[in-house]
Design a protein around this motif. Structure first.
Motif, PDB file in Angstrom:
ATOM      1  N   VAL A 122      64.074 -31.959   6.260  1.00 15.29           N
ATOM      2  CA  VAL A 122      65.089 -31.857   7.314  1.00 15.29           C
ATOM      3  C   VAL A 122      65.201 -33.177   8.082  1.00 15.29           C
ATOM      4  O   VAL A 122      64.189 -33.714   8.546  1.00 15.29           O
ATOM      5  CB  VAL A 122      64.724 -30.727   8.314  1.00 15.29           C
ATOM      6  N   TYR A 128      61.584 -34.147   9.289  1.00 16.75           N
ATOM      7  CA  TYR A 128      60.532 -33.129   9.122  1.00 16.75           C
ATOM      8  C   TYR A 128      60.648 -32.628   7.693  1.00 16.75           C
ATOM      9  O   TYR A 128      61.574 -31.865   7.394  1.00 16.75           O
ATOM     10  CB  TYR A 128      60.776 -31.920  10.017  1.00 16.75           C
ATOM     11  N   PRO A 173      75.652 -27.502  18.456  1.00 15.53           N
ATOM     12  CA  PRO A 173      75.199 -26.197  17.988  1.00 15.53           C
ATOM     13  C   PRO A 173      73.689 -26.174  17.793  1.00 15.53           C
ATOM     14  O   PRO A 173      73.045 -27.219  17.708  1.00 15.53           O
ATOM     15  CB  PRO A 173      75.924 -26.029  16.647  1.00 15.53           C
ATOM     16  N   SER A 174      73.139 -24.993  17.712  1.00 13.08           N
ATOM     17  CA  SER A 174      71.716 -24.814  17.482  1.00 13.08           C
ATOM     18  C   SER A 174      71.297 -25.564  16.212  1.00 13.08           C
ATOM     19  O   SER A 174      71.984 -25.507  15.200  1.00 13.08           O
ATOM     20  CB  SER A 174      71.454 -23.314  17.349  1.00 13.08           C
ATOM     21  N   GLY A 175      70.197 -26.297  16.310  1.00 18.54           N
ATOM     22  CA  GLY A 175      69.680 -27.000  15.142  1.00 18.54           C
ATOM     23  C   GLY A 175      70.232 -28.394  14.933  1.00 18.54           C
ATOM     24  O   GLY A 175      69.865 -29.066  13.967  1.00 18.54           O
ATOM     25  N   CYS A 176      71.089 -28.888  15.842  1.00 18.55           N
ATOM     26  CA  CYS A 176      71.715 -30.205  15.623  1.00 18.55           C
ATOM     27  C   CYS A 176      70.810 -31.350  16.050  1.00 18.55           C
ATOM     28  O   CYS A 176      71.145 -32.514  15.840  1.00 18.55           O
ATOM     29  CB  CYS A 176      73.071 -30.304  16.315  1.00 18.55           C
ATOM     30  N   GLY A 177      69.670 -31.049  16.696  1.00 17.47           N
ATOM     31  CA  GLY A 177      68.713 -32.111  17.024  1.00 17.47           C
ATOM     32  C   GLY A 177      68.571 -32.421  18.512  1.00 17.47           C
ATOM     33  O   GLY A 177      67.897 -33.383  18.881  1.00 17.47           O
ATOM     34  N   LYS A 178      69.142 -31.602  19.368  1.00 22.06           N
ATOM     35  CA  LYS A 178      69.113 -31.869  20.819  1.00 22.06           C
ATOM     36  C   LYS A 178      67.684 -31.900  21.366  1.00 22.06           C
ATOM     37  O   LYS A 178      67.295 -32.835  22.061  1.00 22.06           O
ATOM     38  CB  LYS A 178      69.918 -30.793  21.579  1.00 22.06           C
ATOM     39  N   THR A 179      66.930 -30.845  21.068  1.00 30.28           N
ATOM     40  CA  THR A 179      65.562 -30.761  21.581  1.00 30.28           C
ATOM     41  C   THR A 179      64.705 -31.876  20.993  1.00 30.28           C
ATOM     42  O   THR A 179      63.880 -32.465  21.687  1.00 30.28           O
ATOM     43  CB  THR A 179      64.963 -29.368  21.282  1.00 30.28           C
ATOM     44  N   THR A 180      64.912 -32.188  19.735  1.00 30.35           N
ATOM     45  CA  THR A 180      64.164 -33.278  19.109  1.00 30.35           C
ATOM     46  C   THR A 180      64.422 -34.584  19.853  1.00 30.35           C
ATOM     47  O   THR A 180      63.484 -35.346  20.143  1.00 30.35           O
ATOM     48  CB  THR A 180      64.560 -33.410  17.623  1.00 30.35           C
ATOM     49  N   ALA A 237      66.189 -34.106  11.333  1.00 29.73           N
ATOM     50  CA  ALA A 237      66.551 -33.544  12.643  1.00 29.73           C
ATOM     51  C   ALA A 237      67.374 -34.546  13.436  1.00 29.73           C
ATOM     52  O   ALA A 237      68.306 -34.170  14.145  1.00 29.73           O
ATOM     53  CB  ALA A 237      65.291 -33.154  13.404  1.00 29.73           C
TER      54      ALA A 237
HETATM   55  N1  ADP Z   1      58.338 -29.243  14.361  1.00 25.57           N
HETATM   56  C1  ADP Z   1      59.318 -29.076  13.464  1.00 25.57           C
HETATM   57  N2  ADP Z   1      59.034 -28.903  12.153  1.00 25.57           N
HETATM   58  C2  ADP Z   1      60.016 -28.753  11.248  1.00 25.57           C
HETATM   59  N3  ADP Z   1      61.331 -28.762  11.528  1.00 25.57           N
HETATM   60  C3  ADP Z   1      61.687 -28.904  12.816  1.00 25.57           C
HETATM   61  C4  ADP Z   1      60.701 -29.071  13.847  1.00 25.57           C
HETATM   62  N4  ADP Z   1      61.355 -29.222  15.029  1.00 25.57           N
HETATM   63  C5  ADP Z   1      62.673 -29.139  14.745  1.00 25.57           C
HETATM   64  N5  ADP Z   1      62.868 -28.954  13.412  1.00 25.57           N
HETATM   65  C6  ADP Z   1      64.175 -28.843  12.752  1.00 25.57           C
HETATM   66  O1  ADP Z   1      64.959 -29.935  13.173  1.00 25.57           O
HETATM   67  C7  ADP Z   1      66.299 -29.545  13.371  1.00 25.57           C
HETATM   68  C8  ADP Z   1      66.713 -29.842  14.799  1.00 25.57           C
HETATM   69  O2  ADP Z   1      65.997 -28.995  15.681  1.00 25.57           O
HETATM   70  P1  ADP Z   1      66.165 -29.031  17.261  1.00 25.57           P
HETATM   71  O3  ADP Z   1      66.051 -30.436  17.741  1.00 25.57           O
HETATM   72  O4  ADP Z   1      65.223 -28.052  17.841  1.00 25.57           O
HETATM   73  O5  ADP Z   1      67.670 -28.533  17.448  1.00 25.57           O
HETATM   74  P2  ADP Z   1      68.447 -27.985  18.729  1.00 25.57           P
HETATM   75  O6  ADP Z   1      67.584 -28.220  19.943  1.00 25.57           O
HETATM   76  O7  ADP Z   1      69.726 -28.760  18.762  1.00 25.57           O
HETATM   77  O8  ADP Z   1      68.712 -26.539  18.487  1.00 25.57           O
HETATM   78  C9  ADP Z   1      66.380 -28.070  13.001  1.00 25.57           C
HETATM   79  O9  ADP Z   1      66.780 -27.985  11.655  1.00 25.57           O
HETATM   80  C10 ADP Z   1      64.948 -27.625  13.173  1.00 25.57           C
HETATM   81  O10 ADP Z   1      64.677 -26.512  12.358  1.00 25.57           O
END
Ligand code: ADP
Ligand code: MG
Length: 349
Positions: free
Chosen positions: A24, A21, A45-52, A26
Motif C-alpha cells: 500500500v 506499507y 475519503p477514508s484511506g486516502c492518507g490523511k492520518t498518515t 499510503a
Molecule cells: N500501520 C499501517 N499498516 C498498514 N497499512 C496502513 C497502516 N496505516 C495506514 N495504512 C493504510 O494506508 C492507507 C492510508 O491510511 P490513513 O492515512 O489512515 O487514511 P485516512 O486517515 O485518510 O483514512 C490505507 O490504505 C491504510 O489501510
C-alpha cells in the motif's frame, strides 16, 4: 491573513512524502506548505492518507522518503517527543481518572514546569475553551463535546509549534459538532498556532479552514481557499468529491462549452471535445415553459431552499437548488426549461 496569526505561527513544509506499507502506498509524493498561523484542512475519503500525513508530521510515523520541516528547521529525524506538537484525536483520549485541570496540565508536568505555573496555565487554557468552571471535575463526568474542548486545551497548554487535529469532531452529534468546529476556529485564530485539521467531512473542512487540501490516493489534488475549491475545482476528483454536482453533457470548443444549449466558460483542466460539465445545483434555474422539453420529477423542501429534480427528454436527471418561494410554484409533471448560469464549469471526460 488579516489577523496577527502570521506573527505567532511557524511555517510547515511537507516535501514529497511517500509512505509505503507493504503493497500500500499510503502517501505517494505529498507536498504541502502551511503558512505561519494558517489552518489547513486535509480533506479526502477514508484511506486516502490523511492520518498518515498527520502522524508523519507529528513524528509518530516515519516517511519512506521525503522531508518534514517546521519554522525552517528539518525535523525529519527528530523524535516525536522533541517536536512540541499539540494533538487532538477523534475521542476518548483524556485520562478518565484525572481531573480536567490535571489532564490539561499533564504535558506541562512532563516538561518539568512547577505546580503553580502548571495550574495557572491550565486554568488559562480552560478559560480559553470556556470550561474554567469545570476544572475540578473528572473527565468522565463531561459530555463528549466538553471532553474534546479539554483535549484542545491540553494540546494548546504546551504552547505547541503546530496543532494537529485528526477528525476531532467525528464522534460528536451534529449540533455539538458545529458548535465545537466554530469554537476550534475561534481559539485557533486567537492563539495563532499553525494548524493541520484532518477530516473526511467536506462541510467541516470548508467551514473551518483558511485553505483546504483535497487528498486522493496519497496525493494532494488541490490546495485552495474554500470558496475557490468549490467554484473552481482543478480536477475531476475535486469537482466530484466537493459538493453536489450534476453531470451534464457538454461540447467544448476553445474556452467555452455548450451546456443545455447555452455557452458557458470552462475552467482550466477541462477536457476538450465532448464530455460532461460538472454543474452545481444552485447554477441551474428552472423556468416554467409549456414548450420546454424537461419535466419536474420531484420537489424536496429543505427550509429556505428546495431541491428540484427535473428530467430531460433523454432521461437525464438534473438537480436544481432554488429558493423555496420559487420551488413551491412547481409541481411534479410540470413542463419546464432548464438554464445553466454563465459561471465557469469543469468539463470532465
Ligand atoms: N500501520 C499501517 N499498516 C498498514 N497499512 C496502513 C497502516 N496505516 C495506514 N495504512 C493504510 O494506508 C492507507 C492510508 O491510511 P490513513 O492515512 O489512515 O487514511 P485516512 O486517515 O485518510 O483514512 C490505507 O490504505 C491504510 O489501510
Ligand atoms: Mg484517518
Amino acid at each position: 491573513m488579516t489577523d496577527s496569526r502570521a506573527e505567532h505561527g511557524l511555517a510547515v513544509e511537507l516535501s514529497d512524502l511517500t509512505r509505503v506499507y507493504g503493497s500500500v502506498r499510503a502517501l505517494d509524493g505529498l507536498t504541502l506548505h502551511i503558512e505561519p498561523g494558517e489552518l489547513v484542512a486535509l480533506l479526502g475519503p477514508s484511506g486516502c492518507g490523511k492520518t498518515t500525513a498527520l502522524r508523519i508530521l507529528a513524528g509518530l510515523d516515519t516517511a519512506t522518503s521525503g522531508t518534514v520541516s517546521v519554522g525552517g528547521k528539518d525535523l525529519t529525524k527528530v523524535p516525536a517527543s522533541k517536536r512540541d506538537m499539540g494533538m487532538v484525536f477523534q475521542a476518548y483520549s483524556l485520562f478518565p481518572h484525572m481531573t480536567v485541570v490535571d489532564n490539561v496540565a499533564f504535558g506541562l508536568k512532563m516538561r518539568g514546569r512547577d505546580g503553580a505555573a502548571r495550574r495557572q496555565r491550565a486554568g488559562d487554557m480552560l478559560d480559553l475553551v470556556g470550561l474554567g468552571e469545570h476544572a475540578d471535575r473528572y473527565a468522565h463526568q463531561l459530555s463528549g463535546g466538553q471532553q474534546q474542548r479539554v483535549a484542545l486545551a491540553r494540546a494548546l497548554a504546551i504552547e505547541p509549534s503546530v496543532l494537529l487535529l485528526d477528525e476531532p469532531l467525528s464522534a460528536l452529534d451534529a449540533k455539538v459538532r458545529v458548535q465545537l468546529r466554530d469554537e476550534i476556529r475561534r481559539v485557533q485564530i486567537e492563539v495563532g498556532t499553525t494548524t493541520l485539521f484532518v477530516t473526511h467531512d467536506q462541510e467541516e473542512a470548508l467551514a473551518v479552514a483558511d485553505r483546504v487540501g483535497v487528498m486522493n490516493a496519497g496525493r494532494l489534488e488541490q490546495l485552495a481557499p474554500p470558496a475557490e475549491l468549490y467554484s473552481a475545482p482543478a480536477t475531476k476528483f475535486v469537482g466530484e468529491f466537493v459538493g453536489l454536482s450534476n453531470r451534464l453533457p457538454a461540447q467544448v470548443s476553445g474556452d467555452t462549452a455548450v451546456v443545455l444549449g447555452r455557452d458557458v466558460p470552462v475552467l482550466p483542466g477541462s477536457t476538450t471535445g465532448s464530455g460532461h460539465a460538472l454543474v452545481r445545483p444552485e447554477a441551474v434555474s428552472v423556468v416554467p415553459d409549456a414548450g420546454g422539453g424537461a419535466r419536474v420529477a420531484t420537489v424536496m423542501f429543505l427550509g429556505p431552499l428546495s431541491r428540484v429534480t427535473c428530467r430531460l427528454p433523454d432521461g437525464t436527471d438534473v438537480v436544481a437548488q432554488l429558493a423555496s418561494t420559487e420551488a413551491l410554484r412547481l409541481q411534479p409533471g410540470d413542463a419546464v426549461r432548464l438554464e445553466v448560469a454563465p459561471e465557469p464549469v469543469l468539463v470532465v471526460g
